[in-house]
Write a protein that holds these residues in place. Structure first.
Motif, PDB file in Angstrom:
ATOM      1  N   GLY A 104       0.804  -1.207   0.000  1.00  0.00           N
ATOM      2  CA  GLY A 104       0.000   0.000   0.000  1.00  0.00           C
ATOM      3  C   GLY A 104       0.839   1.260   0.000  1.00  0.00           C
ATOM      4  N   SER A 105       0.171   2.395  -0.052  1.00  0.00           N
ATOM      5  CA  SER A 105       0.841   3.694  -0.129  1.00  0.00           C
ATOM      6  C   SER A 105       0.309   4.634   0.942  1.00  0.00           C
ATOM      7  N   PRO A 106       1.157   5.515   1.480  1.00  0.00           N
ATOM      8  CA  PRO A 106       0.676   6.522   2.431  1.00  0.00           C
ATOM      9  C   PRO A 106      -0.094   7.648   1.751  1.00  0.00           C
ATOM     10  N   GLU A 156      -4.379   3.947   7.513  1.00  0.00           N
ATOM     11  CA  GLU A 156      -3.822   3.425   8.746  1.00  0.00           C
ATOM     12  C   GLU A 156      -2.883   2.249   8.478  1.00  0.00           C
ATOM     13  N   PHE A 157      -1.925   2.082   9.383  1.00  0.00           N
ATOM     14  CA  PHE A 157      -0.968   0.984   9.278  1.00  0.00           C
ATOM     15  C   PHE A 157      -1.500  -0.235  10.017  1.00  0.00           C
ATOM     16  N   LYS A 158      -1.478  -1.375   9.351  1.00  0.00           N
ATOM     17  CA  LYS A 158      -1.900  -2.622   9.979  1.00  0.00           C
ATOM     18  C   LYS A 158      -0.726  -3.598   9.995  1.00  0.00           C
ATOM     19  N   GLU A 159      -0.487  -4.173  11.172  1.00  0.00           N
ATOM     20  CA  GLU A 159       0.633  -5.097  11.347  1.00  0.00           C
ATOM     21  C   GLU A 159       0.450  -6.356  10.499  1.00  0.00           C
ATOM     22  N   ALA A 160       1.568  -7.000  10.197  1.00  0.00           N
ATOM     23  CA  ALA A 160       1.528  -8.273   9.483  1.00  0.00           C
ATOM     24  C   ALA A 160       0.882  -9.337  10.366  1.00  0.00           C
ATOM     25  N   GLN A 161       0.213 -10.282   9.734  1.00  0.00           N
ATOM     26  CA  GLN A 161      -0.435 -11.366  10.458  1.00  0.00           C
ATOM     27  C   GLN A 161       0.099 -12.706   9.970  1.00  0.00           C
ATOM     28  N   GLN A 162       0.549 -13.533  10.910  1.00  0.00           N
ATOM     29  CA  GLN A 162       1.028 -14.854  10.569  1.00  0.00           C
ATOM     30  C   GLN A 162      -0.151 -15.808  10.387  1.00  0.00           C
ATOM     31  N   ALA A 163       0.021 -16.778   9.516  1.00  0.00           N
ATOM     32  CA  ALA A 163      -1.025 -17.769   9.294  1.00  0.00           C
ATOM     33  C   ALA A 163      -1.292 -18.529  10.587  1.00  0.00           C
ATOM     34  N   SER A 164      -2.559 -18.674  10.936  1.00  0.00           N
ATOM     35  CA  SER A 164      -2.932 -19.352  12.179  1.00  0.00           C
ATOM     36  C   SER A 164      -2.990 -20.865  12.021  1.00  0.00           C
ATOM     37  N   SER A 165      -3.040 -21.324  10.777  1.00  0.00           N
ATOM     38  CA  SER A 165      -3.067 -22.762  10.514  1.00  0.00           C
ATOM     39  C   SER A 165      -2.572 -23.009   9.095  1.00  0.00           C
ATOM     40  N   SER A 166      -2.473 -24.279   8.740  1.00  0.00           N
ATOM     41  CA  SER A 166      -2.010 -24.627   7.394  1.00  0.00           C
ATOM     42  C   SER A 166      -3.053 -24.300   6.341  1.00  0.00           C
ATOM     43  N   TYR A 167      -4.290 -23.989   6.784  1.00  0.00           N
ATOM     44  CA  TYR A 167      -5.369 -23.680   5.858  1.00  0.00           C
ATOM     45  C   TYR A 167      -5.497 -22.173   5.580  1.00  0.00           C
ATOM     46  N   SER A 168      -4.750 -21.369   6.307  1.00  0.00           N
ATOM     47  CA  SER A 168      -4.809 -19.923   6.128  1.00  0.00           C
ATOM     48  C   SER A 168      -3.479 -19.393   5.629  1.00  0.00           C
ATOM     49  N   GLN A 169      -3.474 -18.155   5.190  1.00  0.00           N
ATOM     50  CA  GLN A 169      -2.267 -17.538   4.646  1.00  0.00           C
ATOM     51  C   GLN A 169      -1.832 -16.356   5.503  1.00  0.00           C
ATOM     52  N   LYS A 186      -0.489 -12.583   6.167  1.00  0.00           N
ATOM     53  CA  LYS A 186      -0.764 -11.312   5.533  1.00  0.00           C
ATOM     54  C   LYS A 186       0.357 -10.329   5.855  1.00  0.00           C
ATOM     55  N   PRO A 187       0.898  -9.666   4.838  1.00  0.00           N
ATOM     56  CA  PRO A 187       1.976  -8.700   5.093  1.00  0.00           C
ATOM     57  C   PRO A 187       1.440  -7.446   5.771  1.00  0.00           C
ATOM     58  N   ALA A 188       2.330  -6.670   6.364  1.00  0.00           N
ATOM     59  CA  ALA A 188       1.939  -5.364   6.898  1.00  0.00           C
ATOM     60  C   ALA A 188       1.401  -4.524   5.752  1.00  0.00           C
ATOM     61  N   SER A 189       0.410  -3.690   6.048  1.00  0.00           N
ATOM     62  CA  SER A 189      -0.230  -2.961   4.961  1.00  0.00           C
ATOM     63  C   SER A 189      -0.687  -1.576   5.399  1.00  0.00           C
ATOM     64  N   LEU A 190      -0.851  -0.700   4.421  1.00  0.00           N
ATOM     65  CA  LEU A 190      -1.419   0.623   4.613  1.00  0.00           C
ATOM     66  C   LEU A 190      -2.810   0.606   3.998  1.00  0.00           C
ATOM     67  N   VAL A 191      -3.817   0.786   4.840  1.00  0.00           N
ATOM     68  CA  VAL A 191      -5.206   0.566   4.423  1.00  0.00           C
ATOM     69  C   VAL A 191      -6.004   1.869   4.490  1.00  0.00           C
ATOM     70  N   PRO A 192      -6.626   2.285   3.384  1.00  0.00           N
ATOM     71  CA  PRO A 192      -7.471   3.502   3.401  1.00  0.00           C
ATOM     72  C   PRO A 192      -8.728   3.277   4.233  1.00  0.00           C
ATOM     73  N   TYR A 193      -9.222   4.341   4.824  1.00  0.00           N
ATOM     74  CA  TYR A 193     -10.482   4.288   5.553  1.00  0.00           C
ATOM     75  C   TYR A 193     -11.188   5.640   5.413  1.00  0.00           C
ATOM     76  N   THR A 194     -12.478   5.639   5.670  1.00  0.00           N
ATOM     77  CA  THR A 194     -13.270   6.864   5.633  1.00  0.00           C
ATOM     78  C   THR A 194     -14.132   6.941   6.879  1.00  0.00           C
TER      79      THR A 194
END
Length: 218
Positions: free
Chosen positions: A44-46, A138-151, A153-161
C-alpha cells in the motif's frame, strides 16, 4: 507575481530572477527527499494519490497556486516546486487547501480514545453545524497464518473513511451515516420533520449535506 509569492512562502530557497529567497519557517515544516514515505515489505501507499496535482493553498487572506499531494498516513500536505524540491506544510488553524475539487481544513475532534486532537478534514457542509470527512490511511501489522489452511498477511497501509459532525465551537464527534445517528446528534424536531417530509434515509453524503444546509438556514 503569484509565482514569486508562492516561492517565498513554500520553497526551501532557490534562485528566482537571480535572487535567493529564504524559507519562511512559519509556513513550511521541513524539506523532504522526494521519496515516498513507505517502509519495505509494506503493501500500500501513504498517499491517496502519489502524483502531485494542481491545488490552491490559502493562508489567512492570501491564496497561492501550487502542485500538491496529501500524505494521508501522516496527515500532511506536501508541495513541489519547479526544481523538484518537496516541502511539507505546517498544519495551521488558518490554512485551507483546495485540491481535486475538495476543501481541506484543520478541525478539532474527539478520537476513539476520547482524546481531543486536530487533523485535516474534507469540508462537506459548512455553517453552524458542519459535516466533516476523514479520508485517512492506517498501518496494519503483518499477520502470521494461524493454521495450514490460512495464509499470512503482510503489513499494509489501508485507506479508511470516517464522518464527523461539528456543532458551533464544540469538538467534532464521529457519526455514522444513518438517520438515527445523525438526528440524535442534531436533536432538533425541525430536522426530524424535514427528513420525514422529504423521505430521506441519510445513508449518503448528499442527503446529510442537504439536511445540514437546510438546518443551518433555519
Amino acid at each position: 507575481m503569484k509565482k514569486i509569492l508562492l516561492s517565498s512562502l513554500f520553497l526551501t530557497a532557490f534562485t528566482l530572477s537571480a535572487q535567493n529567497i529564504d524559507l519562511p519557517t512559519d509556513y513550511v515544516r521541513n524539506t523532504l527527499d522526494g521519496k515516498n514515505d513507505r517502509q519495505k515489505n509494506v503493501v500500500g501507499s501513504p498517499y491517496q494519490n502519489e502524483d502531485f496535482q494542481p491545488g490552491i493553498v490559502t493562508i489567512a487572506d492570501k491564496s497561492f497556486n501550487t502542485s500538491i499531494r496529501y500524505n494521508a498516513l501522516n496527515d500532511v500536505f506536501e508541495t513541489k516546486n519547479q526544481v523538484g524540491e518537496i516541502t511539507a506544510l505546517i498544519r495551521r488553524p488558518d490554512i485551507k487547501i483546495t485540491m481535486d475539487g475538495k476543501q481541506h481544513k484543520i478541525q478539532t475532534y474527539i478520537d476513539d480514545n476520547n482524546m481531543s486532537k486536530q487533523r485535516y478534514f474534507v469540508i462537506l457542509a459548512e455553517g453552524e453545524t458542519m459535516l466533516l470527512k476523514n479520508e485517512g490511511i492506517e498501518f496494519k501489522e503483518a499477520q502470521q497464518a494461524s493454521s495450514s489452511y490460512s495464509q499470512s498477511k503482510p503489513a499494509s497501509l489501508v485507506p479508511y473513511t470516517k464522518y464527523y459532525l461539528k456543532r458551533g465551537d464544540q469538538k467534532a464527534v464521529e457519526v455514522n451515516l444513518r438517520k438515527k445517528s445523525i438526528l440524535k446528534i442534531l436533536d432538533d424536531k425541525r430536522a426530524e420533520k424535514y427528513v420525514k417530509e422529504n423521505k430521506l434515509k441519510l445513508k449518503n453524503e448528499e442527503e446529510v449535506v442537504r439536511v445540514l444546509n437546510h438546518y443551518n438556514s433555519l
